[in-house]
Design a protein around this motif. Structure first.
Motif, mmCIF file in Angstrom:
data_model
loop_
_atom_site.group_PDB
_atom_site.id
_atom_site.type_symbol
_atom_site.label_atom_id
_atom_site.label_comp_id
_atom_site.label_asym_id
_atom_site.label_seq_id
_atom_site.Cartn_x
_atom_site.Cartn_y
_atom_site.Cartn_z
ATOM 1 N N VAL A 20 0.837 -1.197 0.000
ATOM 2 C CA VAL A 20 0.000 0.000 0.000
ATOM 3 C C VAL A 20 0.879 1.257 0.000
ATOM 4 O O VAL A 20 0.623 2.214 -0.739
ATOM 5 N N GLY A 21 1.961 1.233 0.764
ATOM 6 C CA GLY A 21 2.886 2.366 0.805
ATOM 7 C C GLY A 21 3.535 2.597 -0.550
ATOM 8 O O GLY A 21 3.615 3.738 -1.033
ATOM 9 N N GLY A 22 3.954 1.515 -1.210
ATOM 10 C CA GLY A 22 4.575 1.621 -2.528
ATOM 11 C C GLY A 22 3.573 2.088 -3.576
ATOM 12 O O GLY A 22 3.897 2.897 -4.453
ATOM 13 N N MET A 23 2.320 1.623 -3.462
ATOM 14 C CA MET A 23 1.293 2.051 -4.411
ATOM 15 C C MET A 23 0.991 3.528 -4.249
ATOM 16 O O MET A 23 0.818 4.253 -5.215
ATOM 17 N N ALA A 24 0.947 3.983 -2.979
ATOM 18 C CA ALA A 24 0.655 5.406 -2.737
ATOM 19 C C ALA A 24 1.813 6.278 -3.210
ATOM 20 O O ALA A 24 1.605 7.274 -3.903
ATOM 21 N N ILE A 25 3.029 5.884 -2.898
ATOM 22 C CA ILE A 25 4.183 6.728 -3.219
ATOM 23 C C ILE A 25 4.461 6.713 -4.736
ATOM 24 O O ILE A 25 5.059 7.658 -5.274
ATOM 25 N N ALA A 67 9.510 11.645 1.416
ATOM 26 C CA ALA A 67 9.098 11.173 2.736
ATOM 27 C C ALA A 67 8.901 9.653 2.692
ATOM 28 O O ALA A 67 8.807 9.076 1.604
ATOM 29 N N ILE A 68 8.826 9.049 3.866
ATOM 30 C CA ILE A 68 8.594 7.609 3.995
ATOM 31 C C ILE A 68 7.186 7.417 4.562
ATOM 32 O O ILE A 68 6.859 7.959 5.614
ATOM 33 N N ILE A 69 6.360 6.663 3.833
ATOM 34 C CA ILE A 69 4.992 6.431 4.303
ATOM 35 C C ILE A 69 4.996 5.332 5.360
ATOM 36 O O ILE A 69 5.565 4.259 5.149
ATOM 37 N N LEU A 70 4.337 5.618 6.491
ATOM 38 C CA LEU A 70 4.179 4.625 7.556
ATOM 39 C C LEU A 70 2.771 4.031 7.505
ATOM 40 O O LEU A 70 2.582 2.836 7.679
ATOM 41 N N GLU A 71 1.788 4.913 7.292
ATOM 42 C CA GLU A 71 0.388 4.489 7.256
ATOM 43 C C GLU A 71 -0.348 5.263 6.155
ATOM 44 O O GLU A 71 0.015 6.401 5.854
ATOM 45 N N ALA A 72 -1.375 4.645 5.608
ATOM 46 C CA ALA A 72 -2.203 5.335 4.624
ATOM 47 C C ALA A 72 -3.680 5.126 4.959
ATOM 48 O O ALA A 72 -4.067 4.020 5.370
#
Ligand SMILES: Cc1cc2nc3c(=O)[nH]c(=O)nc-3n(C[C@H](O)[C@H](O)[C@H](O)COP(=O)(O)OP(=O)(O)OC[C@H]3O[C@@H](n4cnc5c(N)ncnc54)[C@H](O)[C@@H]3O)c2cc1C
Length: 463
Positions: A145-150, A208-213
């Motif tokens: 999910v983090g990779g998809m968002a970023i 930035a680094i995503i922790l939660e989405a």
């Protein structure tokens, strides 16, 4: 990389979560970018798998102090070399952040940690949340999910529900400074200050680094159907797509395939392709409705419109098996053709110019005495056309052909990459799409977030 840094990383996440041996690091060095396109990975790297947000923050603070590059890794399914370290780096894997934190059925939103894979999210929603689902579906369910968002991922269902930027309503992130920040949340509207959250979507791990989405969910329809229509040419296929949407029918997906690609893939995976007519191009329409009657009515209307627009044949997949077979052929194309191509491009143009672009691609392929088979999310104007190998190797003119196709897409007001991202592989073409002034602004944004240029350096831009 040095022992002292290794010890400091061990101090942050513990000895079991930090690797340095070539064997342990090897599995974290490459993503899914094609072998002849991807950059060579630097093997002088340490891998760390943090278990808390504070550990991620501590790694960033250490990296700033020691000016050590950090490359974040999600599911490793990226297709533009963004997660491939090309200098000695700390590879930060988000794989331990795999909790689904909350499903708010009233707000129709789910909040989950960045390391949750698409497969796990779908499984969870299928099992626990019958009324809602998460439509965004890039082709590899191993994506996080983090990779998809970023990466602002898209996929086959973007025509109806959009790309990741449309789903993301909240992000908890670590800035390159190590600061932990929450942007947005379970909000439909949020207009305070600059919209940094949506700037981060598509920033490819450089800001930035995503922790939660926190992601938008959609009502789950009980009935989905698949219809295939075939055409003698591209123009009538494209005309159909526009005509269907102008009638107010927004399909869940519309996929374009050269017949040759469909037949070859079906053969390779021992499936039967349902179209046996003189067609050269096939369109797959996926539709979803609340009732079976509505589904058949919608599929029937689409078939009628397509025949009026020039379809020579249309077939509704009558049962679940037929539907699965059609969709499996579509999802297996990449894997089946991978050994035959050097690169799968990812351009997009306005709908009105798809015919122009595909004609140009044919002319360009002729110029290099080759072909360029394609498949595409046609209702988004997004095509993946292949640059084929010659005798199993990359032809000397591959980059010239790639550049010609990029220039053709840009000529029609298009883009070099619609969904896979710039990464390291498309960075050399930034000046085709942006002016030096705009690139300077982008560098300014990068410097504002990451003055030491330590987070995914060399992705999108070189400072
Ligand atoms: C067969 C196949 C089909 C595909 N089909 C599609 C498609 O239809 N549509 C589409 O859009 N893409 C598609 N992709 C590409 C890919 O799946 C997406 O780009 C996906 O979003 C990448 O996610 P990931 O978790 O695997 O990221 P990775 O490859 O691990 O990383 C990608 C980038 O994101 C960064 N990153 C990862 N996690 C984080 C985080 N938590 N915080 C900050 N940065 C992070 C990395 O540093 C890197 O820059 C496909 C790939 C394959 C192999």
């Amino acid at each position: 990389m040095n022992q002292e840094l290794f010890d400091q990383l061990v101090g942050i996440s513990g000895v079991d979560q930090v690797f340095s041996s070539a064997e342990d690091v090897a599995g974290y060095l490459y993503d899914s970018t094609e072998e002849y396109v991807r950059p060579a990975a630097c093997t002088d790297c340490y891998v760390i798998r943090p278990g808390t947000y504070e550990e991620v923050s501590a790694v960033m603070k250490l990296a700033n102090e020691t000016k050590t590059p950090v490359v974040v890794r999600g599911g490793g399914t990226g297709a533009c070399g963004a997660a491939i370290p090309t200098v000695p780096s700390i590879i930060m894997s988000m794989e331990r952040f795999r909790d689904i934190l909350e499903v708010d059925e009233t707000s129709m939103m789910v909040t989950c940690q960045a390391g949750v894979s698409l497969a796990k999210l779908n499984e969870y929603l299928d099992e626990h949340v019958h009324s809602l689902y998460f439509p965004c579906h890039p082709g590899d369910e191993g994506a996080h999910v983090g990779g998809m968002a970023i990466e602002n991922a898209g996929g086959v269902r973007a025509v109806k529900h959009g790309i990741m930027r449309n789903y993301v309503k909240g992000l908890k992130v670590v800035l390159p400074s190590g600061e932990i920040v929450q942007f947005g949340g379970k909000l439909v509207k949020n207009n305070m200050g600059y919209d940094i959250m949506h700037l981060l979507v598509g920033s490819e791990g450089t800001l930035a680094i995503i922790l939660e989405a926190t992601l938008k969910l959609y009502p789950r329809m009980d009935h989905t159907g698949t219809l295939v229509c075939s055409y003698l040419d591209t123009e009538s296929a494209i005309a159909s797509v526009a005509a269907v949407q102008r009638k107010g029918i927004i399909p869940l997906a519309v996929e374009y395939m050269d017949r040759m690609i469909a037949l070859k893939t079906a053969e390779e995976i021992s499936k039967t392709w349902p179209m046996h007519d003189e067609g050269k191009v096939d369109l797959i329409f996926m539709v979803e409705e609340a009732t079976e009657d509505a589904l058949y009515e919608t599929a029937g209307t689409i078939a009628e419109i397509c025949e009026e627009a020039g379809a020579v044949n249309s077939v509704i997949a009558e049962n679940a098996k037929d539907q699965r077979d059609v969709l499996e052929v579509r999802s297996m194309i990449y894997e089946i053709f991978l050994p035959y191509f050097v690169d799968s491009l990812d351009t997009a143009v306005p709908m009105a110019h798809i015919g122009d672009l595909l004609r140009d691609i044919d002319a360009i392929a002729e110029k290099y005495h080759t072909t360029s088979p394609r498949v595409g999310h046609v209702a988004d104007g997004n095509f993946h056309n292949f640059i084929m190998r010659e005798d199993g190797k990359p032809p000397v003119w591959a980059d010239d052909m790639r550049r010609d196709i990029y220039e053709a897409a840009l000529k029609y007001g298009g883009t070099v990459t619609a969904e896979h991202g710039t990464g390291k592989t498309r960075k050399p073409y930034m000046n085709l799409q942006f002016t030096p002034g705009v690139i300077e602004v982008m560098k300014g944004i990068k410097r504002a977030f990451d003055p030491n240029n330590i987070l995914n350096p060399g992705v999108i831009l070189d400072l």
